[in-house]
Design a protein around this motif. Sequence first.
Motif, short mmCIF file in Angstrom:
data_model
loop_
_atom_site.label_atom_id
_atom_site.label_comp_id
_atom_site.label_asym_id
_atom_site.label_seq_id
_atom_site.Cartn_x
_atom_site.Cartn_y
_atom_site.Cartn_z
N ALA A 77 0.83 -1.20 0.00
CA ALA A 77 0.00 0.00 0.00
C ALA A 77 0.87 1.26 0.00
CB ALA A 77 -0.94 -0.01 1.20
N ALA A 78 1.94 1.24 0.78
CA ALA A 78 2.83 2.40 0.83
C ALA A 78 3.56 2.61 -0.49
CB ALA A 78 3.85 2.23 1.97
N ALA A 79 3.89 1.53 -1.19
CA ALA A 79 4.61 1.62 -2.46
C ALA A 79 3.65 1.77 -3.65
CB ALA A 79 5.46 0.38 -2.67
N GLU A 80 2.34 1.71 -3.39
CA GLU A 80 1.31 1.81 -4.42
C GLU A 80 1.46 0.70 -5.47
OE1 GLU A 80 1.39 5.81 -5.90
OE2 GLU A 80 0.65 6.61 -4.02
N VAL A 81 1.65 -0.53 -4.95
CA VAL A 81 1.69 -1.73 -5.79
C VAL A 81 0.74 -2.74 -5.19
CG1 VAL A 81 4.06 -1.35 -6.61
CG2 VAL A 81 3.68 -2.70 -4.55
N ARG A 82 0.54 -3.86 -5.88
CA ARG A 82 -0.35 -4.91 -5.39
C ARG A 82 0.47 -6.06 -4.82
NH1 ARG A 82 -3.77 -6.66 -10.23
NH2 ARG A 82 -1.83 -6.20 -11.28
N LEU A 83 -0.02 -6.66 -3.74
CA LEU A 83 0.55 -7.87 -3.18
C LEU A 83 -0.29 -9.02 -3.70
CD1 LEU A 83 2.51 -9.25 -1.17
CD2 LEU A 83 0.74 -8.95 0.58
N ILE A 84 0.34 -9.95 -4.41
CA ILE A 84 -0.38 -11.04 -5.06
C ILE A 84 0.15 -12.37 -4.56
CG2 ILE A 84 -0.87 -12.17 -7.27
CD1 ILE A 84 -0.66 -9.41 -8.56
N ASP A 85 -0.77 -13.30 -4.29
CA ASP A 85 -0.40 -14.68 -3.97
C ASP A 85 -0.70 -15.51 -5.21
OD1 ASP A 85 -0.35 -17.37 -3.24
OD2 ASP A 85 -0.91 -16.93 -1.18
N GLY A 89 -4.15 -16.94 -6.54
CA GLY A 89 -4.51 -16.30 -7.80
C GLY A 89 -5.25 -14.98 -7.63
N ARG A 90 -4.90 -14.23 -6.60
CA ARG A 90 -5.56 -12.94 -6.38
C ARG A 90 -4.66 -12.03 -5.56
NH1 ARG A 90 -8.44 -13.05 -1.13
NH2 ARG A 90 -8.27 -15.13 -0.27
N HIS A 91 -5.02 -10.73 -5.58
CA HIS A 91 -4.23 -9.82 -4.75
C HIS A 91 -4.74 -9.89 -3.32
CE1 HIS A 91 -7.57 -7.07 -5.77
NE2 HIS A 91 -7.26 -6.45 -4.66
N LEU A 92 -3.87 -9.53 -2.39
CA LEU A 92 -4.13 -9.74 -0.96
C LEU A 92 -4.19 -8.43 -0.20
CD1 LEU A 92 -1.48 -12.54 -0.33
CD2 LEU A 92 -3.90 -12.86 -0.83
N SER A 93 -4.89 -8.50 0.92
CA SER A 93 -4.86 -7.43 1.91
C SER A 93 -4.37 -8.06 3.21
CB SER A 93 -6.25 -6.82 2.09
OG SER A 93 -7.12 -7.73 2.73
N ALA A 94 -4.18 -7.25 4.23
CA ALA A 94 -3.72 -7.77 5.52
C ALA A 94 -4.72 -8.75 6.12
CB ALA A 94 -3.47 -6.62 6.49
N ASN A 95 -5.99 -8.66 5.73
CA ASN A 95 -7.04 -9.54 6.26
C ASN A 95 -6.99 -10.95 5.66
OD1 ASN A 95 -8.02 -7.39 7.78
ND2 ASN A 95 -9.40 -6.75 6.14
#
Length: 162
Positions: A77-85, A89-95
């Motif tokens: 979020a700080a780097a304005e990129v997506r975290l993907i697993d 097969g999807r992007h992730l959030s802390a939840n």
Amino acid sequence: MVPGTPYDSARVDALLLERGAFARPDGQRIWRLKSGDVEVGELREGGQLIATELRVPLSDKLELVREVVEEGATLAAAAEVRLIDPQLGRHLSANDSGAVADQFLRTARYAGEMMGVSEAVSASYAAPPEGIPAGFKVLAAIIGGLVLLYLLADSLLSKLGE
């Protein structure tokens, strides 16, 4: 964040350095978290850098996986990129740390049981059950019944022979 735009690893690398990432003498980058170390690599496709890769060693310890997802989501979020697993097969959030941890454990178990990966062996075997297994109890009862039947038949035959 926008699909199709070039990946800028400089922002991610700078944030990783701020959060304690360092390079070992062999060139491998390590991000040290409370629960353990995470290997940081580069993911290239066709010679083009497309992502920063976070690798967690296979094991049955899920605290590190959860922490990586939570910290990685904050960093993304700080780097304005997506975290993907890629496994989910999807992007992730802390939840999403629970879903990632569950998938990670399934992968570690498979690697330990089917592939013989030594780091994942502890994840692949459950603790041995307590007490005598039910199958052994049934087998012992059948053998005991046969021995009793033999002794009874032998006793009756010996009395008939007198």
